[in-house]
Design an enzyme around this catalytic site. Structure first.
Site, mmCIF file in Angstrom:
data_model
loop_
_atom_site.group_PDB
_atom_site.id
_atom_site.type_symbol
_atom_site.label_atom_id
_atom_site.label_comp_id
_atom_site.label_asym_id
_atom_site.label_seq_id
_atom_site.Cartn_x
_atom_site.Cartn_y
_atom_site.Cartn_z
ATOM 1 N N HIS A 96 -2.415 2.619 -6.674
ATOM 2 C CA HIS A 96 -2.851 1.725 -5.951
ATOM 3 C C HIS A 96 -2.901 0.327 -6.696
ATOM 4 C CE1 HIS A 96 -5.362 -0.354 -3.232
ATOM 5 N NE2 HIS A 96 -6.290 -0.066 -3.659
ATOM 6 N N HIS A 149 -5.408 -8.355 3.370
ATOM 7 C CA HIS A 149 -7.027 -8.480 3.294
ATOM 8 C C HIS A 149 -7.025 -9.248 4.820
ATOM 9 C CE1 HIS A 149 -6.528 -7.851 -0.910
ATOM 10 N NE2 HIS A 149 -6.902 -6.385 -0.198
ATOM 11 N N ARG A 195 0.643 -1.361 0.325
ATOM 12 C CA ARG A 195 0.074 0.002 -0.001
ATOM 13 C C ARG A 195 1.504 1.445 -0.335
ATOM 14 N NH1 ARG A 195 -2.483 -3.294 4.038
ATOM 15 N NH2 ARG A 195 -4.652 -3.992 3.013
ATOM 16 N N TYR A 250 -10.100 -9.483 -7.777
ATOM 17 C CA TYR A 250 -9.059 -9.861 -8.553
ATOM 18 C C TYR A 250 -9.183 -10.398 -9.806
ATOM 19 C CZ TYR A 250 -6.316 -6.266 -5.996
ATOM 20 O OH TYR A 250 -6.011 -5.174 -4.907
ATOM 21 N N ARG A 268 -0.685 -1.967 -7.467
ATOM 22 C CA ARG A 268 -1.010 -2.594 -6.456
ATOM 23 C C ARG A 268 -1.760 -3.715 -6.456
ATOM 24 N NH1 ARG A 268 -1.827 -4.342 -0.370
ATOM 25 N NH2 ARG A 268 -3.920 -4.711 0.214
ATOM 26 N N LYS A 306 -2.999 -2.245 8.061
ATOM 27 C CA LYS A 306 -4.037 -2.136 8.867
ATOM 28 C C LYS A 306 -4.635 -2.586 9.814
ATOM 29 C CE LYS A 306 -6.696 -0.433 4.301
ATOM 30 N NZ LYS A 306 -7.943 -0.531 3.575
#
Length: 305
Positions: A239, A265, A150, A274, A242, A174
């Site tokens: 992004h 994730h 990220r 994806y 990514r 995160k």
């Protein structure tokens, strides 16, 4: 904003950090949404009833669905906190809209696009004495596309995060969750070449001023590189690189669960987005491996002539 709202919003944000491990960007987004909502609701959020929140929701009608979903989620969570803490007996957050969570498909760069993007970098660093800024750009882009970082994770990397003898990074993403991120030989070589220009005493791999490179500056560098490579700049961002990392790994046969771990994730559903870009490979896989996929195969074996 009333003093009552201000105090409770701060307590709510402190709770998110302490109990939920919310990231800095998440806290900033919640603070912004709650502050704006407090200023828009007569009497403030703490005393608002269903009718006042419905008026607020009407003001959101011109906004994108994703923006409305974010604002609603922030307020609903805030009101749940007020109820839990005994500041309200009811929860007016139920009056807020819940727009469908339609997720846009990610922008995709093909292998040819990525090669075009790296061509100007290769030309700049292939000279006898490449410029430090060119070496920095090479390291940034190699890490974006080669490891799927990220933007915030990338610009805030410590100076010694990448070890020459360790083909992976340990990142805290995160929610404070740690994950292992693979590093290609190219990325490690690019970082090693750039790190030689970073002062030993600096704590950051990509320093800038008194801190580290900003996300905005990273976006600017990537957009400028796209223009130089002859690619429309609205097609390229940190992004998007990514996304390219993820889609190209899937196309190469990567396991979806492994990709989920590498991307950080929390929910496999986020990673599954994806898979839409790999439809052609899935068809080839069925034709090649499924017993009925090829008329010349029976029970997984070639049919005898």
């Amino acid at each position: 904003m009333s003093s009552g709202d201000r105090a409770l919003i701060e307590r709510f944000l402190e709770m998110l950090v302490a109990e939920a491990g919310a990231a800095t960007n998440t806290i900033a987004a919640y603070r912004s949404d709650l502050t704006l909502a407090s200023a828009s609701v007569p009497g403030g959020l703490v005393a608002a009833d269903d009718a006042r929140l419905q008026v607020l929701a009407e003001d959101w009608r011109a906004l994108a669905r994703s923006t409305v979903a974010r604002k609603s989620a922030a307020l609903r969570r805030f009101y749940a906190f007020l109820v839990d803490e005994g500041h309200r007996a009811d929860d007016p957050g139920k009056a807020l809209p819940r727009p469908g969570a339609a997720r846009p498909l990610p922008k995709v760069l093909g292998h040819g696009d990525v090669e075009r993007l790296f061509a100007p970098i290769a030309a700049c660093i292939g000279v006898e004495r490449p410029l430090p800024n060119d070496l920095r750009l090479a390291a940034l882009v190699e890490l974006l596309y080669g490891s799927g970082l990220r933007a915030t994770e990338l610009v805030s990397l410590p100076r010694n995060a990448v070890h020459p003898d360790r083909p992976y990074l340990i990142l805290k993403g995160k929610g404070g969750r740690e994950r292992l991120v693979p590093l290609s030989d190219r990325a490690r070589a690019a970082v090693a070449a750039w790190r030689g220009h970073v002062a030993v005493e600096t704590p950051w791999l990509f320093p800038s001023g008194k801190g580290h490179l900003s996300r905005i500056r990273l976006y600017q560098l990537v957009k400028a590189l796209a223009v130089e490579a002859g690619i429309a700049p609205d097609r390229v961002s940190p992004h998007v690189l990514r996304h390219a990392f993820a889609t190209h790994l899937l196309a190469g046969g990567a396991d979806l669960r492994a990709l989920q771990s590498m991307l950080g994730h929390a929910d496999i559903a986020t990673t599954e987005i994806y898979t839409h870009v790999d439809a052609s490979r899935l068809v080839e896989l069925v034709n090649a491996r499924h017993p009925l996929g090829d008329p010349g195969r029976v029970d997984g074996r070639a049919r005898r002539p």
